[in-house]
Each structure stands twice: as structure tokens, then as C-alpha cells.
Motif scaffolding. Sequence first.
Motif, short mmCIF file in Angstrom:
data_model
loop_
_atom_site.label_atom_id
_atom_site.label_comp_id
_atom_site.label_asym_id
_atom_site.label_seq_id
_atom_site.Cartn_x
_atom_site.Cartn_y
_atom_site.Cartn_z
N LYS A 75 0.85 -1.18 0.00
CA LYS A 75 0.00 0.00 0.00
C LYS A 75 0.89 1.24 0.00
CE LYS A 75 -4.16 1.75 2.05
NZ LYS A 75 -5.31 1.37 2.83
N ILE A 77 1.72 4.87 0.95
CA ILE A 77 1.24 5.74 2.03
C ILE A 77 1.65 7.20 1.84
CG2 ILE A 77 1.05 3.88 3.73
CD1 ILE A 77 3.67 4.93 4.99
N GLN A 198 0.09 -4.02 7.71
CA GLN A 198 -1.19 -3.34 7.49
C GLN A 198 -1.67 -2.59 8.75
OE1 GLN A 198 -4.21 -6.03 6.18
NE2 GLN A 198 -5.55 -4.41 5.43
N GLU A 200 -0.05 -1.12 10.82
CA GLU A 200 0.77 0.06 11.11
C GLU A 200 0.58 1.19 10.10
OE1 GLU A 200 2.70 0.28 13.84
OE2 GLU A 200 1.90 -1.68 14.42
N TYR A 201 -0.25 0.96 9.06
CA TYR A 201 -0.39 1.97 8.00
C TYR A 201 -0.73 3.35 8.56
CZ TYR A 201 -0.67 -1.68 4.34
OH TYR A 201 -0.41 -2.72 3.49
N GLU A 202 -1.78 3.40 9.39
CA GLU A 202 -2.24 4.70 9.87
C GLU A 202 -1.21 5.35 10.78
OE1 GLU A 202 -4.73 6.31 8.55
OE2 GLU A 202 -5.01 4.54 7.28
N THR A 203 -0.54 4.53 11.60
CA THR A 203 0.51 5.07 12.48
C THR A 203 1.62 5.70 11.64
OG1 THR A 203 0.01 3.31 14.06
CG2 THR A 203 2.12 4.45 14.33
N LYS A 205 1.47 6.74 8.56
CA LYS A 205 0.97 7.94 7.86
C LYS A 205 0.98 9.15 8.80
CE LYS A 205 -2.24 6.16 4.35
NZ LYS A 205 -3.64 6.14 3.91
N THR A 206 0.57 8.94 10.03
CA THR A 206 0.53 10.05 11.00
C THR A 206 1.94 10.56 11.29
OG1 THR A 206 -1.43 9.07 11.97
CG2 THR A 206 -0.29 10.71 13.31
N ILE A 231 0.55 12.73 2.10
CA ILE A 231 -0.06 11.45 2.45
C ILE A 231 -1.01 11.01 1.33
CG2 ILE A 231 -1.45 10.23 4.17
CD1 ILE A 231 1.43 11.14 5.05
N GLN A 233 -3.90 8.58 -0.61
CA GLN A 233 -5.04 7.68 -0.50
C GLN A 233 -4.82 6.55 -1.53
OE1 GLN A 233 -7.13 8.26 1.98
NE2 GLN A 233 -5.88 10.09 2.36
#
Lengths: 249, 153
Positions: A75, A77, A198, A200-203, A205-206, A231, A233
Motif C-alpha cells: 500500500k 502511504i 497493514q 501500522e499503515y495509519e501510524t 501515515k501520521t 499522504i 489515498q
Amino acid sequence: MMRPVMTISPDIGPDRIAGWYIFNTWLQKQWGHPIRLELFPSFQKQREAIQRDEIGIIYANPFDAAMLVREKGFKAIAAAVGKSDEAVIAVNVDSSVKCIEDLPITCRAAVTEAPDVNTISSILLEPADITRQTLQSVIADTYVVVAKLVLQGKVDVGFFLAEAYDGLSRVVRSQLRELLRSQIYDIRHVLLVEPHLQAEYETLKTILANMSSDAKGRDALHNLGFTDWEILQQEDTEFMIDLMDTLVT
Amino acid sequence: MISPFVQLIYHDGTMREVLIKNEEIPFPEGKLIVSRTDLAGIITHCNPSFIEMSGYQHEELIGRPHHILRHPDMPAAAFQDLWDTIQQGKQWHGYVKNLRKDGCFYWVYATVIPNIRDGSIIGYTSVRRKPSRAKVQECIQLYAQMNEAGAAV
């Protein structure tokens, strides 16, 4: 979690390698997990490691990003703000070639192994009826060698990543002439993460979204040659891959 | 005097009177013209090169059918082939003469690709690049013959 391997596209210039080691250190601290940065000498060696599922995080050439997303489930990011992969086709300053249409169908081109630059450059030659079948490529290890082959008259043109062309010494550039520069804007390197990470993606990205707010983060970005991360999508990457697909067939 | 306006009838039955000028605008060097449509061919995205070459404003293009660019010299069979191909999930390539808002025209080499997400087609992306003049010359003759044959039927 095992210690993931991070790698970067082999077409990243040697002047930026130290920056990636600094980024690796910064990211480990922010994330709280160890990461091992591993560099590969060629696209082929890197693709072999990808096929063996050894790579966790990769700053990939857009050409490889298509394979990583569609075939390996990675993915995307983030991407560098304002940076896109553009190509420059250059000739010897004394060349009689004034525009693409002046080139012979059996044009000889000095090229690196960078697949995005080679794809974009090949498309720029199409109006002269030069196809991938008629083009005679001479493979070079670096853009400096591409320039050398053009200056020595061993090829008609050289294919350059625009950033690499602009980074050639003034002396070398004064002996070259830019024939055409792409202005595509939508094709760029992206930072991708493997499906096992997967959760950890949002972490991640942040962390990247806040990187420019942190003094050490800003220094690390500077060393990468970026101002910030954008960032992404999922659809941003899918769109780029669709666009790449239209260019490679 | 021959009127510079031509009435076009599209496949969906809609009609439009368009201005036609015999003036070609060169393809912008080094650029790609990119657009996306939904499944019905309605424009959902276009890049700056698309806007520049079409002669329309961005807000005049979004939400309009892609055939807003159709030039009357293009045979209907070419677009039929395009739709038949992409609806099967395949790529389509071809040389296309496009009509600008000001009545001028520009030639492109177009590739249209279905946007497949989770196994379903959700729309289409079209990328146009600078064409070979030799191929354009071939297409000028071919499309004229196709239009003549179509008119004779």
C-alpha cells in the motif's frame, strides 16, 4: 513484529543515500520499532528480494510501484510533495538534431536501467516513429556515463531523469543540449508498505504527516531533498498505476 | 458560402451544433493529456493539458460527456470499437482528431484503459500523447474512406 527491511529505488542518486540513513534513524525513533535499511545495486537484485517477500517498506520507482501494489499487495502511504519523475532527452550541443522529428528511426540512445525514465523517454520519441523495436539502447550505469556517451558521439541522445540532468556539472551541461523535457507531473516515486504491516499503515501515515513539524524531521526531509511528505489515498496510487499502464503497452 | 457550423448527432441521440475551423493546434511538447470518466463517459477528472488543448474551462468539462471533443471527421465506427473494447475490460489505442471549443482541431494518439477496482470496472482513464505525423496522414485517408462508406450505406 520482526525487524522490517526498508529499501529505496536503486535510481536514487548517491548524494541522497546519507539522507535515507538519517530518515531511517528518525523513523525508528518515532515509530518505536527497529528498521534495517538495505540498499540494492540494481533493480533486478531489488525485485528478487521483493519476490522473496523480504521487503517491508520501500521508496519505489513508479514502475515498480505498479507491481508492488497489484501483485504483492503493498500500500502506498506517501510521496514527496511537489516532486515528479520527469525525463530529459539531450543531445550533444553540436548535434544537427533540433527536434525529436529530426532523429533517425534507428536512433541510438544511452540509457540507465531506470524504468520510468526509459518509458517516458520512449514515448517522447514516438512522434519520430521511433519504437521500442527500432530504438538502439546502450545501457549505462549512471547518468554521468549517459552524458559521457552523448559527449563522445557514441549515441544520438541520452535519456536522463530531469533531476539528475539538472544535477550534472555546469561543464558537462554546457556540452549538452536539452531536446525535450517531459511535463507529466502525475508519475512519481512513492513510499509503500507491505501487507504484513497493514496494522501500522495509519501510524506510519501520521508520523510522516507530522514530520515537517519536528525540527529533526525537517532536517531529515532536507537531507532527502524533500520539503514534506504528501499522504496518499489508495486511489491516488491506483490512478498513477492506471496511467503507467497506458504508457507501457 | 459553406457554413462553419455543423450539427452533430451523438450515439445517445443528443444533438449539438459545433463550430468547425480547418486549423490545427499542435500537441504540447513533452506533455500528456489525461482525463477520467465514469462508466457512462461523463468527465470526472481532467489535467491542465486537457483543459488547455480543449479550449474549455475546467467547470465546463466536469460533468459533461467526453464526446464534447468529438470532431465530425472521426468515424462513428472508431468510437464504437473504443467502447466495445474497454467495456470488455481491455485497453484501446487509436489516433483521434479532437475538436476544440473554438472550432480548431488537434490530433492525438489515445490510450483508454478501464479502471478496475476489486474486479469491477468503475470508470475509464484516457491518456493522449503526441502522435506520429506519418500515422496521422494514414488516418486522415482511412477515416475519410470510413466516413464515405458509412454515408453510402
